[in-house]
Design a protein around this motif. Sequence first.
Motif, short mmCIF file in Angstrom:
data_model
loop_
_atom_site.label_atom_id
_atom_site.label_comp_id
_atom_site.label_asym_id
_atom_site.label_seq_id
_atom_site.Cartn_x
_atom_site.Cartn_y
_atom_site.Cartn_z
N LYS A 180 0.80 -1.22 0.00
CA LYS A 180 0.00 0.00 0.00
C LYS A 180 0.84 1.27 0.00
CE LYS A 180 -0.92 -0.25 5.01
NZ LYS A 180 -2.02 -0.33 6.01
N VAL A 181 2.14 1.14 -0.25
CA VAL A 181 2.99 2.31 -0.35
C VAL A 181 3.00 2.78 -1.80
CG1 VAL A 181 5.27 3.30 0.03
CG2 VAL A 181 4.44 1.50 1.55
N VAL A 182 2.68 4.02 -2.01
CA VAL A 182 2.56 4.59 -3.35
C VAL A 182 3.56 5.74 -3.51
CG1 VAL A 182 1.02 5.72 -5.00
CG2 VAL A 182 0.11 4.02 -3.39
N VAL A 183 4.35 5.69 -4.56
CA VAL A 183 5.31 6.76 -4.86
C VAL A 183 4.65 7.74 -5.83
CG1 VAL A 183 7.56 7.36 -5.82
CG2 VAL A 183 7.28 5.23 -4.53
N ILE A 184 4.49 8.98 -5.37
CA ILE A 184 3.98 10.05 -6.24
C ILE A 184 4.94 11.23 -6.10
CG2 ILE A 184 2.08 11.62 -6.76
CD1 ILE A 184 0.20 9.63 -5.38
#
Length: 335
Positions: A129-133
């Motif tokens: 659930k880790v998202v890189v934006i």
Amino acid sequence: MKVILVTPNYHQQRGNTITVQRIAEKLSKLKIQTEVVSITEGHNIKTLPSGDMIHGFNAYHFYKLKQEVSTKIDDYVVTLTGTDLNHDLFDQNKRKNVVQCVLEAEFVHVFSEEAKQLLIREVPTVTNKVVVIPQDTDELDVDSGFPFLKEENTLLFVLPAGIRHVKNIPFAINGLKNIQSEFPFIRLLLVGPVLEETEWQQVKTLIDENQPWVRYIGEVQHKKMGTIYQQADVLLNTSYSEGQSTAIMEGMASGLPVLVSKNNGNLSLVTHGSTGFVYENIVDFYHFAKQLIQHHDVRTKLGRTAQEYIAKHHTNSNEAKSLSELYKHIIHNRK
């Protein structure tokens, strides 16, 4: 859709504040309503405004608030902004809050792949659930009537940072002091609010001892920082740690060569020898500062490459659109 953005010390011009202001502005262009709640020391918040989505910034402070308010906060997005990831996660008194915050979040937003890898090493169960934006950059104004004016025939280093211990501002003053006698035309400009009084007393003493070549002009309205970058020759960052510095991104976007300390946040932006110089110790700092002072072509080349990098990776990078998709996903699953 209405999103509640919860961030520490929104009344102060910190990196988190600039990030939240930018996100709120860009979400509004997507027809998403926002309301900002400031987690400010000494001001107890009992409830949060009503909205469709809650987005917290800084896991440590957000989770403390989550425990204190009567508002039920079951599904939320949290952004790890720097201090929470690099310091609080490794502080025995704060780690539990940070870990619980990311465990209970629907999504965890980080700015770089390096930040993601650091987090999942420490909390492997959040991997999916880790998202890189990546962050976007803001468009800044250039004000011809701005009161600060660079002296003629000088080379100006600029350090934009709130005055607090983690920013390591004394290093910048002492580091340049040791080469200023060799290059008496260099100047150092400090820009930013006083955030820690104890640290300010130390910095103020150093400023007083090194006038007139060191100058502090306090806090400058963020939109007017373009005027500062336009006059600068080199941008400094001497922080012990960073999330992903807005000031570095803005300096690079303005075509400035950057000289930055080696930490994960800075390394996510600056590739040594290509988009800037990264120093590990005082000897490195002297060496790279002298190169930037003595060689106009080096400054030009690094500044141009830095500008191209930001244009490619951090200009109109769909930051707000990506966040809006996360919000919609959570709301859809909730229904």
